[in-house]
Each structure stands twice: as C-alpha cells, then as structure tokens.
Design a protein around this motif. Structure first.
Motif, PDB file in Angstrom:
ATOM      1  N   SER A 117      30.535  -9.795 -30.937  1.00  0.00           N
ATOM      2  CA  SER A 117      29.956 -10.574 -30.307  1.00  0.00           C
ATOM      3  C   SER A 117      29.108 -10.003 -29.063  1.00  0.00           C
ATOM      4  O   SER A 117      29.502  -9.037 -28.443  1.00  0.00           O
ATOM      5  CB  SER A 117      30.938 -11.961 -29.758  1.00  0.00           C
ATOM      6  OG  SER A 117      31.570 -12.537 -30.807  1.00  0.00           O
ATOM      7  N   LYS A 118      28.051 -10.828 -28.826  1.00  0.00           N
ATOM      8  CA  LYS A 118      27.305 -10.075 -27.440  1.00  0.00           C
ATOM      9  C   LYS A 118      28.104 -10.241 -26.236  1.00  0.00           C
ATOM     10  O   LYS A 118      28.981 -10.906 -26.213  1.00  0.00           O
ATOM     11  CB  LYS A 118      26.028 -10.939 -27.528  1.00  0.00           C
ATOM     12  CG  LYS A 118      25.071 -10.695 -28.886  1.00  0.00           C
ATOM     13  CD  LYS A 118      24.811  -9.158 -28.965  1.00  0.00           C
ATOM     14  CE  LYS A 118      23.841  -9.016 -30.085  1.00  0.00           C
ATOM     15  NZ  LYS A 118      23.442  -7.337 -30.226  1.00  0.00           N
ATOM     16  N   ASN A 174      32.879 -10.763 -25.507  1.00  0.00           N
ATOM     17  CA  ASN A 174      33.186 -11.741 -26.780  1.00  0.00           C
ATOM     18  C   ASN A 174      33.423 -13.008 -25.937  1.00  0.00           C
ATOM     19  O   ASN A 174      34.340 -13.545 -26.197  1.00  0.00           O
ATOM     20  CB  ASN A 174      34.518 -10.988 -27.311  1.00  0.00           C
ATOM     21  CG  ASN A 174      34.251  -9.860 -28.080  1.00  0.00           C
ATOM     22  OD1 ASN A 174      33.323  -9.542 -28.619  1.00  0.00           O
ATOM     23  ND2 ASN A 174      35.411  -8.936 -27.972  1.00  0.00           N
ATOM     24  N   ALA A 230      31.746 -16.631 -25.393  1.00  0.00           N
ATOM     25  CA  ALA A 230      30.426 -17.505 -26.045  1.00  0.00           C
ATOM     26  C   ALA A 230      30.020 -18.502 -24.936  1.00  0.00           C
ATOM     27  O   ALA A 230      30.988 -19.129 -24.356  1.00  0.00           O
ATOM     28  CB  ALA A 230      30.781 -18.224 -27.358  1.00  0.00           C
ATOM     29  N   THR A 231      28.732 -18.721 -24.631  1.00  0.00           N
ATOM     30  CA  THR A 231      28.242 -19.675 -23.711  1.00  0.00           C
ATOM     31  C   THR A 231      27.447 -20.865 -24.335  1.00  0.00           C
ATOM     32  O   THR A 231      26.913 -20.347 -25.322  1.00  0.00           O
ATOM     33  CB  THR A 231      27.217 -18.987 -22.723  1.00  0.00           C
ATOM     34  OG1 THR A 231      26.244 -18.339 -23.465  1.00  0.00           O
ATOM     35  CG2 THR A 231      28.089 -17.825 -21.801  1.00  0.00           C
ATOM     36  N   SER A 232      27.560 -21.926 -23.679  1.00  0.00           N
ATOM     37  CA  SER A 232      26.905 -23.080 -24.346  1.00  0.00           C
ATOM     38  C   SER A 232      25.277 -23.057 -23.956  1.00  0.00           C
ATOM     39  O   SER A 232      24.517 -23.696 -24.740  1.00  0.00           O
ATOM     40  CB  SER A 232      27.225 -24.288 -23.578  1.00  0.00           C
ATOM     41  OG  SER A 232      27.059 -24.255 -22.246  1.00  0.00           O
ATOM     42  N   TYR A 268      23.539 -19.861 -23.731  1.00  0.00           N
ATOM     43  CA  TYR A 268      23.113 -18.508 -24.323  1.00  0.00           C
ATOM     44  C   TYR A 268      22.568 -17.745 -23.270  1.00  0.00           C
ATOM     45  O   TYR A 268      21.779 -16.719 -23.736  1.00  0.00           O
ATOM     46  CB  TYR A 268      22.060 -18.762 -25.380  1.00  0.00           C
ATOM     47  CG  TYR A 268      22.702 -19.594 -26.671  1.00  0.00           C
ATOM     48  CD1 TYR A 268      23.672 -19.348 -27.492  1.00  0.00           C
ATOM     49  CD2 TYR A 268      22.039 -21.072 -26.622  1.00  0.00           C
ATOM     50  CE1 TYR A 268      24.094 -19.902 -28.692  1.00  0.00           C
ATOM     51  CE2 TYR A 268      22.599 -21.736 -27.800  1.00  0.00           C
ATOM     52  CZ  TYR A 268      23.514 -21.279 -28.679  1.00  0.00           C
ATOM     53  OH  TYR A 268      24.189 -22.126 -29.692  1.00  0.00           O
ATOM     54  N   ARG A 283      23.002 -14.699 -21.179  1.00  0.00           N
ATOM     55  CA  ARG A 283      23.902 -13.640 -21.302  1.00  0.00           C
ATOM     56  C   ARG A 283      23.858 -12.522 -19.963  1.00  0.00           C
ATOM     57  O   ARG A 283      24.555 -11.922 -19.746  1.00  0.00           O
ATOM     58  CB  ARG A 283      23.295 -12.538 -22.262  1.00  0.00           C
ATOM     59  CG  ARG A 283      23.139 -13.649 -23.775  1.00  0.00           C
ATOM     60  CD  ARG A 283      24.384 -14.369 -24.238  1.00  0.00           C
ATOM     61  NE  ARG A 283      25.640 -13.383 -24.290  1.00  0.00           N
ATOM     62  CZ  ARG A 283      26.870 -13.881 -24.732  1.00  0.00           C
ATOM     63  NH1 ARG A 283      26.975 -15.003 -25.035  1.00  0.00           N
ATOM     64  NH2 ARG A 283      27.857 -13.026 -24.780  1.00  0.00           N
ATOM     65  N   ASP A 310      31.324 -22.118 -23.759  1.00  0.00           N
ATOM     66  CA  ASP A 310      30.698 -22.653 -25.081  1.00  0.00           C
ATOM     67  C   ASP A 310      32.078 -23.787 -25.323  1.00  0.00           C
ATOM     68  O   ASP A 310      33.255 -23.197 -24.947  1.00  0.00           O
ATOM     69  CB  ASP A 310      30.440 -21.962 -26.046  1.00  0.00           C
ATOM     70  CG  ASP A 310      29.696 -22.672 -27.158  1.00  0.00           C
ATOM     71  OD1 ASP A 310      29.496 -23.869 -27.042  1.00  0.00           O
ATOM     72  OD2 ASP A 310      29.178 -22.037 -28.092  1.00  0.00           O
ATOM     73  N   ALA A 323      35.324 -21.926 -26.717  1.00  0.00           N
ATOM     74  CA  ALA A 323      35.571 -20.632 -26.094  1.00  0.00           C
ATOM     75  C   ALA A 323      36.346 -20.437 -24.670  1.00  0.00           C
ATOM     76  O   ALA A 323      36.693 -21.746 -24.231  1.00  0.00           O
ATOM     77  CB  ALA A 323      34.183 -19.855 -25.801  1.00  0.00           C
ATOM     78  N   LYS A 331      40.024 -11.751 -21.983  1.00  0.00           N
ATOM     79  CA  LYS A 331      38.620 -11.121 -22.244  1.00  0.00           C
ATOM     80  C   LYS A 331      38.672  -9.793 -21.644  1.00  0.00           C
ATOM     81  O   LYS A 331      39.048  -9.616 -20.575  1.00  0.00           O
ATOM     82  CB  LYS A 331      37.529 -11.841 -21.800  1.00  0.00           C
ATOM     83  CG  LYS A 331      37.340 -13.181 -22.642  1.00  0.00           C
ATOM     84  CD  LYS A 331      36.823 -13.053 -24.015  1.00  0.00           C
ATOM     85  CE  LYS A 331      36.867 -14.081 -24.917  1.00  0.00           C
ATOM     86  NZ  LYS A 331      38.012 -15.065 -25.155  1.00  0.00           N
TER      87      LYS A 331
END
Length: 283
Positions: free
Chosen positions: A101-102, A117, A119-121, A123, A125, A140, A143, A148
């Motif tokens: 994952s980004k 790793n 995730a955002t709702s 996107y 970054r 997200d 998530a 992390k």
C-alpha cells in the motif's frame, strides 16, 4: 524466404518468452532502494526507488549479498530489473511479491515522515507541515492508524520523539438510525511514547476493547438529557431499559487518534507538530 519467416517467428517467440518471464515485484525498503548499473554496492547509482514502487524483475544474477539493517541480517541476491526509466540491478532482500500500500507523507521543515499502509478516505497522501503546526488526516472506513510503521526520512534534527493519544466519544444508536453526540463529553487519554524499532522507525500504538470503552463517569439521567438535546424526545423510547452508559443503544468508540512530534534541532530549539486522525463511524 521460408527461412527468414522461421527466423522472425523464433525471434518473436523469444521476445514473448522474455516478457512473460518478467515478474512484478514491489520495493519493501522503507527508506527507498538503490538501483545500480551493475550488481555491486559500489557501482553507479542510477536511481532511488521509492517504497511500494512496482518494478519488473528480468533475471537473477545468483550473486548473493548479505546486509545488516538495525542489527539484523538481510540475505538475498542482486537481480536485474526494469523500471519506468532504467534497467539496472537491485538487492532483492528488499523486494516483495505482494503489492504494498502507498504511504502517507508528512513534509516538515527538516524532516520527511512516511506512515506505512494507511488508507485515507480522501486519497490525500502528502501533507505539508512546514508552515503549520497541525493537520487532519481522514482515515478510510475499516482502516486505522494503529500498529502502523512511521519512518523518518532525510532527518536533520538532533532528536525526534513521537507520542500518541486517543479520544473516545458517545453515540446513541437504534436498529434503523443513529444519532451522534458530537459536541458533548469526550474522554481524552494521556500521551504515551511510541516504540522505536530502529533509529529511524517507530510503531504506533494499538488499543484494546478496554481502551475504547473507557469514558468519563456519566449518569443515566445526563445521558437522557443529552438524547433529548441531540436527537429529540422520540429517542427516549430506546432508553427505557438501560442501566449504564455501556448498554445499548449507548455506544462508546474511539473517534480520533493523535500523534505529537517533538523535534529538537542542533541548537536545542524545540518544535511540536500534531497529527489528527479522524476515524469514520464504526471504527
């Protein structure tokens, strides 16, 4: 003429075989992976591949290499790879066959931070913290910022400390609707230091059920008053049988997690930066 056709057919077959044989791998080196023009650590550096970047592995060299990272040995070999701009060699001890994952990137004045790793709702970054002291990251659904890895990249500070805390809130739920108490009482935990796994790597804390159920003492009558204010008197029908704040339809959950970076430069000046993770309902 027939011989020429046979030769062309063989060449095309070999080309297809080479393309088919190429395998996709992903850079698992947290601080990036060096791409060199020869399978040697002293060879010319072509590029620095970023964490999670997809590359094509062309062939193995069978030239083994062992590196020591954070006191641990990482074994592997040099492999020939193809990237968007280059063909070169990398150490496959930091390659993964599984897509990575980004990262979320925080740009500070003398430091870049990567959170792996998550995730955002929205996107988003990259967040710029050079001119501001705090930012909000929208997590997200499903998530969590817990457990992390946080990697310090291009660090030019004398010392970096990271702390974490969480905030719980009360919500009122029914089988067909939900009313959230957004502006009422919250429980805020104390700041706790993050575990530092390596010189440049930290790990965020995880919370148990006992953590997210923790809340300030609240009487049932206070809850009923709040229900009327926030949701209307019709919601009192749901509260006829509750005896404490953990009985349905009352719910307590973690709705925000915070990180605090304390940055000390080489002149002993201290700067603080706050990262707020806004959790979606149900996390």
């Amino acid at each position: 003429m027939n011989n020429l056709k046979q030769i062309l057919a063989i060449v095309m077959l070999l080309s297809v075989t080479v393309v088919t044989a190429q395998q996709t791998a992903y850079v698992a080196a947290e601080s990036g992976l060096s791409l060199r023009d020869q399978p040697d650590i002293s060879a010319k550096l072509l590029s620095k591949l970023s964490y999670g970047e997809a590359i094509g592995v062309i062939e193995n060299t069978n030239k083994e290499l062992v590196v020591v990272d954070g006191g641990k040995k990482v074994s592997g070999e040099w492999v020939k790879v193809e990237t968007r701009n280059h063909i070169g060699y990398v150490f496959n001890g930091y390659l993964s066959s599984t897509k990575i994952s980004k990262t979320i990137r925080l740009d500070l004045d003398k430091l870049n931070v990567e959170i792996k790793n998550l995730a955002t709702s929205d996107y988003k970054r990259t967040h710029n913290l050079k001119q501001q002291d705090s930012i909000t990251i929208n997590v997200d659904i499903g998530a969590s910022p817990e457990k992390k890895q946080i990697v310090l990249v291009d660090n030019d500070y004398k010392h970096v400390s990271i702390f974490q805390r969480y905030e719980n809130s009360i919500s009122f739920m029914s089988a067909d609707a939900q009313c959230d108490s957004k502006d009422w009482k919250h429980f805020d935990s104390e700041w706790k230091p993050l575990k530092q796994n390596r010189s440049n790597t930290f790990e965020t804390l995880a919370y148990t059920e006992n953590d997210w159920k923790h809340f300030i003492d609240t009487s049932i009558e206070d809850l009923k008053t709040e229900v009327i204010d926030q949701c209307g008197s019709d919601w009192l029908d749901y509260f006829k049988t509750i005896k404490n704040r953990k009985d349905q339809p009352v719910g307590v959950a973690t709705n925000r997690v915070f990180l605090k970076f304390i940055l000390t430069d080489f002149e002993d000046n201290i700067t603080e930066k706050i990262i707020e993770f806004d959790m979606p309902k149900g996390c």
